[in-house]
Design a protein around this motif. Structure first.
Motif, PDB file in Angstrom:
ATOM      1  N   LEU A 321       0.945  -1.333   0.182  1.00  0.00           N
ATOM      2  CA  LEU A 321       0.075  -0.019  -0.115  1.00  0.00           C
ATOM      3  C   LEU A 321       0.269   1.690  -0.240  1.00  0.00           C
ATOM      4  CD1 LEU A 321      -3.032   1.134  -0.580  1.00  0.00           C
ATOM      5  CD2 LEU A 321      -2.873   0.894   2.550  1.00  0.00           C
ATOM      6  N   GLY A 322       1.447   1.624   0.845  1.00  0.00           N
ATOM      7  CA  GLY A 322       2.306   2.777   1.069  1.00  0.00           C
ATOM      8  C   GLY A 322       2.816   3.312  -0.635  1.00  0.00           C
ATOM      9  N   LYS A 323       3.711   1.622  -1.005  1.00  0.00           N
ATOM     10  CA  LYS A 323       4.676   2.211  -2.265  1.00  0.00           C
ATOM     11  C   LYS A 323       3.231   2.415  -3.178  1.00  0.00           C
ATOM     12  CE  LYS A 323       8.909   1.523  -2.426  1.00  0.00           C
ATOM     13  NZ  LYS A 323       9.127   2.548  -3.286  1.00  0.00           N
ATOM     14  N   LYS A 324       2.753   1.914  -3.679  1.00  0.00           N
ATOM     15  CA  LYS A 324       0.995   2.367  -4.239  1.00  0.00           C
ATOM     16  C   LYS A 324       0.569   4.055  -4.242  1.00  0.00           C
ATOM     17  CE  LYS A 324      -1.695  -1.573  -4.634  1.00  0.00           C
ATOM     18  NZ  LYS A 324      -3.420  -2.164  -4.419  1.00  0.00           N
ATOM     19  N   GLN A 325       0.535   4.644  -2.703  1.00  0.00           N
ATOM     20  CA  GLN A 325       0.848   5.555  -2.536  1.00  0.00           C
ATOM     21  C   GLN A 325       1.532   6.667  -3.320  1.00  0.00           C
ATOM     22  OE1 GLN A 325      -0.333   5.213   1.272  1.00  0.00           O
ATOM     23  NE2 GLN A 325      -2.905   4.962   1.169  1.00  0.00           N
ATOM     24  N   GLU A 326       2.622   6.140  -2.846  1.00  0.00           N
ATOM     25  CA  GLU A 326       4.055   6.895  -3.646  1.00  0.00           C
ATOM     26  C   GLU A 326       4.120   7.552  -4.875  1.00  0.00           C
ATOM     27  OE1 GLU A 326       8.262   5.923  -3.200  1.00  0.00           O
ATOM     28  OE2 GLU A 326       7.478   5.107  -0.380  1.00  0.00           O
ATOM     29  N   TYR A 327       3.401   6.286  -5.078  1.00  0.00           N
ATOM     30  CA  TYR A 327       3.719   6.466  -7.096  1.00  0.00           C
ATOM     31  C   TYR A 327       1.735   7.236  -7.078  1.00  0.00           C
ATOM     32  CZ  TYR A 327       7.061   2.758  -7.735  1.00  0.00           C
ATOM     33  OH  TYR A 327       7.924   2.034  -7.803  1.00  0.00           O
ATOM     34  N   ALA A 328       1.345   6.965  -7.023  1.00  0.00           N
ATOM     35  CA  ALA A 328      -0.066   7.630  -6.851  1.00  0.00           C
ATOM     36  C   ALA A 328       0.173   9.626  -6.830  1.00  0.00           C
ATOM     37  CB  ALA A 328      -1.128   7.055  -6.056  1.00  0.00           C
ATOM     38  N   SER A 329       0.471  10.003  -5.733  1.00  0.00           N
ATOM     39  CA  SER A 329       0.984  11.168  -5.300  1.00  0.00           C
ATOM     40  C   SER A 329       2.323  12.048  -6.379  1.00  0.00           C
ATOM     41  CB  SER A 329       1.386  11.620  -3.940  1.00  0.00           C
ATOM     42  OG  SER A 329       2.291  10.629  -3.736  1.00  0.00           O
ATOM     43  N   ALA A 330       3.267  10.458  -6.423  1.00  0.00           N
ATOM     44  CA  ALA A 330       4.022  11.456  -7.622  1.00  0.00           C
ATOM     45  C   ALA A 330       3.328  11.559  -9.144  1.00  0.00           C
ATOM     46  CB  ALA A 330       5.068  10.054  -8.155  1.00  0.00           C
ATOM     47  N   LEU A 331       2.233  10.558  -9.933  1.00  0.00           N
ATOM     48  CA  LEU A 331       1.397  10.917 -10.329  1.00  0.00           C
ATOM     49  C   LEU A 331       1.131  11.694 -10.597  1.00  0.00           C
ATOM     50  CD1 LEU A 331       0.405   9.713 -13.429  1.00  0.00           C
ATOM     51  CD2 LEU A 331      -1.414   8.400 -11.849  1.00  0.00           C
ATOM     52  N   GLN A 332       0.092  12.646  -9.490  1.00  0.00           N
ATOM     53  CA  GLN A 332      -0.849  13.947  -9.030  1.00  0.00           C
ATOM     54  C   GLN A 332       0.031  14.895  -9.063  1.00  0.00           C
ATOM     55  OE1 GLN A 332      -4.495  12.763  -6.937  1.00  0.00           O
ATOM     56  NE2 GLN A 332      -4.205  14.839  -7.042  1.00  0.00           N
ATOM     57  N   SER A 333       1.211  14.765  -8.871  1.00  0.00           N
ATOM     58  CA  SER A 333       2.298  15.652  -8.792  1.00  0.00           C
ATOM     59  C   SER A 333       1.984  16.306 -10.273  1.00  0.00           C
ATOM     60  CB  SER A 333       2.816  16.148  -7.768  1.00  0.00           C
ATOM     61  OG  SER A 333       3.794  14.835  -8.342  1.00  0.00           O
ATOM     62  N   GLN A 334       2.481  15.692 -11.260  1.00  0.00           N
ATOM     63  CA  GLN A 334       2.830  15.268 -12.723  1.00  0.00           C
ATOM     64  C   GLN A 334       1.543  16.124 -13.469  1.00  0.00           C
ATOM     65  OE1 GLN A 334       6.033  13.482 -14.876  1.00  0.00           O
ATOM     66  NE2 GLN A 334       6.986  12.565 -12.468  1.00  0.00           N
ATOM     67  N   SER A 335       0.442  15.755 -12.959  1.00  0.00           N
ATOM     68  CA  SER A 335      -0.318  15.438 -14.086  1.00  0.00           C
ATOM     69  C   SER A 335      -1.968  16.792 -13.452  1.00  0.00           C
ATOM     70  CB  SER A 335      -1.818  13.882 -14.030  1.00  0.00           C
ATOM     71  OG  SER A 335      -1.766  14.255 -12.837  1.00  0.00           O
ATOM     72  N   ALA A 336      -1.206  18.621 -12.120  1.00  0.00           N
ATOM     73  CA  ALA A 336      -1.995  18.511 -11.916  1.00  0.00           C
ATOM     74  C   ALA A 336      -2.735  19.770 -13.306  1.00  0.00           C
ATOM     75  CB  ALA A 336      -0.912  19.701 -10.896  1.00  0.00           C
ATOM     76  N   GLY A 337      -3.872  19.568 -12.909  1.00  0.00           N
ATOM     77  CA  GLY A 337      -4.770  20.276 -13.756  1.00  0.00           C
ATOM     78  C   GLY A 337      -5.447  19.764 -14.492  1.00  0.00           C
ATOM     79  N   ILE A 338      -5.834  18.003 -14.664  1.00  0.00           N
ATOM     80  CA  ILE A 338      -6.314  17.437 -15.198  1.00  0.00           C
ATOM     81  C   ILE A 338      -7.652  16.868 -14.489  1.00  0.00           C
ATOM     82  CG2 ILE A 338      -6.679  15.522 -16.509  1.00  0.00           C
ATOM     83  CD1 ILE A 338      -4.951  17.078 -18.403  1.00  0.00           C
ATOM     84  N   LYS A 339      -8.627  17.031 -14.816  1.00  0.00           N
ATOM     85  CA  LYS A 339     -10.169  16.440 -14.365  1.00  0.00           C
ATOM     86  C   LYS A 339      -9.983  15.136 -14.383  1.00  0.00           C
ATOM     87  CE  LYS A 339     -12.849  20.433 -13.105  1.00  0.00           C
ATOM     88  NZ  LYS A 339     -13.261  21.330 -14.562  1.00  0.00           N
ATOM     89  N   LEU A 340     -10.634  14.461 -12.825  1.00  0.00           N
ATOM     90  CA  LEU A 340     -10.430  13.509 -13.278  1.00  0.00           C
ATOM     91  C   LEU A 340     -12.163  12.884 -13.231  1.00  0.00           C
ATOM     92  CD1 LEU A 340      -8.074  11.108 -11.061  1.00  0.00           C
ATOM     93  CD2 LEU A 340      -8.365  10.813 -13.200  1.00  0.00           C
TER      94      LEU A 340
END
Ligand code: HPA
Ligand code: ZN
Length: 340
Positions: A321-340
């Motif tokens: 879980l911890g690793k998943k969260q790390e990758y998810a937040s890296a993705l989030q920070s690189q995709s700011a501005g795109i609405k889900l």
């Protein structure tokens, strides 16, 4: 827009969960290994090999796929096979991958389990130390062979238990139902393996039900024929059971006639935890990014849908879980501005 989309997509960190290592054997590597190991092939140039990439169904592909894998003999062959794919991961920004390894393919050629694992492990460790590549391996069995043969392979894998996160089941689906491998899955689960299985690619929706109920798998490889049973789609969505969908593979193997008919975006919109993958990229005309680009081009996939699919891949991975969260937040920070 397409060029912009491509640049945006390439820059995002991604995960790939459905990749057969033998399906990443490129034509030039196939030919050079055949020459080195003095194995006769009916092809003498990259063009001739690639001209054979015309398939009418899964079996017609598998015949070529197993012929290709017959050139893999020593430790360095397995190292190069793995390293070629991991370099593609680096190029395409696939920061985490889960790779299916099929020891039963090599055993008839006299390849020891330890030879194969040594080559794979050397490449995986090198990629991890050189650019931080994250890789997990899935021990995948061939369903056209017997359950007893699979159990022998499971036993041979015991000294390498720590190298594998899960088991899987590939090869000819029709006529080889999940039930055939019930004991294998029970034994592997008892040994702490997690579990996935190919189901609902060529086989019916019932094979997906049986995989969930009898094999107790956590995710389904392909699974696109789930749409033939509305109750099944509801269960997949309610329980957030991931599907590792492979669009270019599905077209090459005639699961759908055209990409315009592919159902992955409908499944996504129905709340199924769908992910995008390449399956056997050397044979099917594209790696992970090309699969996303085909969906953008032929199905009008939006940035928001692409982002959701990428996020799903991290969510559906076998990472802690911890690793998943790390990758998810890296993705989030690189995709700011795109609405889900
Ligand atoms: N299905 C089943 N087995 C496979 C596949 C596939 O798409 N690719 C490689 N082995
Ligand atoms: Zn597959």
């Amino acid at each position: 827009m397409t060029i912009e989309f491509e640049a945006w997509l390439s820059a995002l960190p991604k995960a790939e969960l459905h990749l057969h290592i033998d399906g990443s054997l490129q034509a030039h590597r196939l030919l050079s290994l055949a020459k080195k190991n003095a194995i006769e092939l009916p092809y003498s140039s990259v063009e001739e090999v690639e001209a054979a990439y015309e398939f009418e169904d899964l079996q017609s592909f598998l015949d070529l796929y197993y012929l290709g894998a017959s050139v893999l003999i020593d430790e360095s062959d397995f190292y190069h096979l793995m390293m070629d794919y991991l370099l593609k991961c680096k190029e395409q920004n696939i920061v985490h991958c889960e790779i299916m390894v099929e020891p039963q393919t090599y055993a008839p050629n006299g390849v020891e389990f330890s030879t194969m694992m040594a080559g794979f492990d050397r490449a995986i460790k090198q990629a991890e130390s050189e650019w931080g590549q994250s890789t997990l391996l899935i021990l995948s069995f061939l369903r056209h062979l017997s359950e007893d043969e699979a159990l022998v392979t499971l036993q041979q894998a015991e000294p390498f238990r720590e190298n594998f996160v899960a088991i899987g089941l590939a090869s000819a689906e029709q006529g080889n139902p999940p039930k055939k491998f019930e004991q294998l899955y029970a034994m592997a689960r008892a040994q702490g393996y997690r579990a996935t299985v190919h189901a609902g690619e060529e086989g019916p929706a019932q094979y997906i039900w049986d995989s969930l109920n009898d094999l107790k798998v956590e995710r389904i490889d392909h699974g696109v024929r789930c749409v033939e049973d509305a109750d099944l789609v509801t269960r997949l969505a309610n329980e957030q059971i991931p599907l590792t969908v492979c669009p270019l593979s599905n077209i090459k193997l005639c699961v759908f006639d055209t990409m315009q008919q592919h159902n992955v975006l409908e499944l996504l919109e129905q709340g199924v935890l769908t992910t995008i993958n390449s399956d056997d990229p050397a044979y099917f005309g594209g790696y992970l990014n090309e699969n996303f680009l085909a969906l953008h081009h032929d199905l009008g996939m939006t940035q928001s849908q692409a982002l959701k699919l990428i996020r799903n891949s991290f969510e559906a991975s076998f990472l802690p879980l911890g690793k998943k969260q790390e990758y998810a937040s890296a993705l989030q920070s690189q995709s700011a501005g795109i609405k889900l």
